[in-house]
Design a protein around this motif. Sequence first.
Motif, PDB file in Angstrom:
ATOM      1  N   ILE A  35      46.589  52.434  30.837  1.00  0.00           N
ATOM      2  CA  ILE A  35      45.687  52.747  29.673  1.00  0.00           C
ATOM      3  C   ILE A  35      45.075  54.129  29.897  1.00  0.00           C
ATOM      4  N   THR A  36      44.366  54.593  28.962  1.00  0.00           N
ATOM      5  CA  THR A  36      43.873  56.027  28.830  1.00  0.00           C
ATOM      6  C   THR A  36      42.623  56.002  29.657  1.00  0.00           C
ATOM      7  N   ILE A  37      42.196  57.162  30.131  1.00  0.00           N
ATOM      8  CA  ILE A  37      40.998  57.379  30.701  1.00  0.00           C
ATOM      9  C   ILE A  37      39.614  56.956  29.745  1.00  0.00           C
ATOM     10  N   GLN A  38      39.743  57.254  28.747  1.00  0.00           N
ATOM     11  CA  GLN A  38      38.760  56.424  27.951  1.00  0.00           C
ATOM     12  C   GLN A  38      38.755  54.960  27.698  1.00  0.00           C
ATOM     13  N   GLU A  39      40.181  54.399  27.739  1.00  0.00           N
ATOM     14  CA  GLU A  39      39.917  52.922  27.740  1.00  0.00           C
ATOM     15  C   GLU A  39      39.351  52.320  29.313  1.00  0.00           C
ATOM     16  N   ALA A  40      39.773  53.124  30.171  1.00  0.00           N
ATOM     17  CA  ALA A  40      39.376  52.791  31.678  1.00  0.00           C
ATOM     18  C   ALA A  40      37.549  52.709  31.482  1.00  0.00           C
ATOM     19  N   ASN A  41      37.125  53.833  30.997  1.00  0.00           N
ATOM     20  CA  ASN A  41      35.903  54.026  31.144  1.00  0.00           C
ATOM     21  C   ASN A  41      35.074  52.632  30.099  1.00  0.00           C
ATOM     22  N   GLN A  42      35.717  52.553  29.284  1.00  0.00           N
ATOM     23  CA  GLN A  42      35.013  51.310  28.335  1.00  0.00           C
ATOM     24  C   GLN A  42      35.466  49.971  28.923  1.00  0.00           C
ATOM     25  N   ARG A  43      36.586  49.622  29.573  1.00  0.00           N
ATOM     26  CA  ARG A  43      36.797  48.566  30.330  1.00  0.00           C
ATOM     27  C   ARG A  43      35.811  48.437  31.467  1.00  0.00           C
ATOM     28  N   LEU A  44      35.466  49.425  32.381  1.00  0.00           N
ATOM     29  CA  LEU A  44      34.899  49.505  33.617  1.00  0.00           C
ATOM     30  C   LEU A  44      33.129  49.172  32.967  1.00  0.00           C
ATOM     31  N   GLU A  45      32.857  49.767  32.035  1.00  0.00           N
ATOM     32  CA  GLU A  45      31.429  49.497  31.590  1.00  0.00           C
ATOM     33  C   GLU A  45      31.362  47.852  31.147  1.00  0.00           C
ATOM     34  N   SER A  46      32.328  47.519  30.423  1.00  0.00           N
ATOM     35  CA  SER A  46      32.482  46.037  30.125  1.00  0.00           C
ATOM     36  C   SER A  46      32.194  45.078  31.166  1.00  0.00           C
ATOM     37  N   TYR A  47      33.151  45.357  32.133  1.00  0.00           N
ATOM     38  CA  TYR A  47      33.029  44.659  33.451  1.00  0.00           C
ATOM     39  C   TYR A  47      31.640  44.777  34.037  1.00  0.00           C
ATOM     40  N   ILE A  48      31.193  45.751  34.150  1.00  0.00           N
ATOM     41  CA  ILE A  48      29.878  45.983  34.871  1.00  0.00           C
ATOM     42  C   ILE A  48      28.804  45.010  34.137  1.00  0.00           C
ATOM     43  N   GLN A  49      28.885  45.084  32.802  1.00  0.00           N
ATOM     44  CA  GLN A  49      27.781  44.478  31.942  1.00  0.00           C
ATOM     45  C   GLN A  49      28.212  43.067  32.029  1.00  0.00           C
ATOM     46  N   GLN A  50      29.399  42.528  32.178  1.00  0.00           N
ATOM     47  CA  GLN A  50      29.753  40.994  32.414  1.00  0.00           C
ATOM     48  C   GLN A  50      29.341  40.451  33.742  1.00  0.00           C
ATOM     49  N   ALA A  51      29.366  41.448  34.987  1.00  0.00           N
ATOM     50  CA  ALA A  51      28.886  40.912  36.253  1.00  0.00           C
ATOM     51  C   ALA A  51      27.477  40.971  36.166  1.00  0.00           C
ATOM     52  N   LYS A  52      26.647  41.888  35.527  1.00  0.00           N
ATOM     53  CA  LYS A  52      25.300  41.870  35.382  1.00  0.00           C
ATOM     54  C   LYS A  52      24.691  40.502  34.805  1.00  0.00           C
TER      55      LYS A  52
END
Length: 168
Positions: A35-52
Amino acid sequence: MQNRKATFSSAASAMLLLGAVSCGSPQEAEMGNTITIQEANQRLESYIQQAKSALPASAGLVLRGQSKEAPCDDPSDKGAKGRLVADRSYQLTGVAAKDISEYFDTLRTWSQNNNYQVLQEKQNPQYLWLEKRDDGFRLALDSNESGELYLNGSSPCVWRNGTPEPTS
């Protein structure tokens, strides 16, 4: 102020550890496209929000550090140079120090129901390190002696545009 520096240093160290070890296995490194680094940043933020969202509704996130395009230079990765990793470190606010063990139990249960595996778990202070089975993203819940909690995350190593960079 000294305690605050130590706290940030602890969070930054955890973030660096996550980034350094999340570059993936040699098999992943040989895959080629990512995936692109932009997609990696978006997915990472989404996973953090899901965990929260698994934690109490009163929980908030305060960004303490991030790298949107850090070099993936883990020597144990044996992958191609030039790949990048995204990482974040958030302090959890609005949580009670007396309930820290409960938050760890809650996140562990959430992770089992959301396709994560436990990579490492420690006590005193508590630490839970998780990896998403299908894409290698990692999350960690980290406590300290001051009763603070941090939610950290990192992506696997990716190419900036999703494909290996041309060699000159």
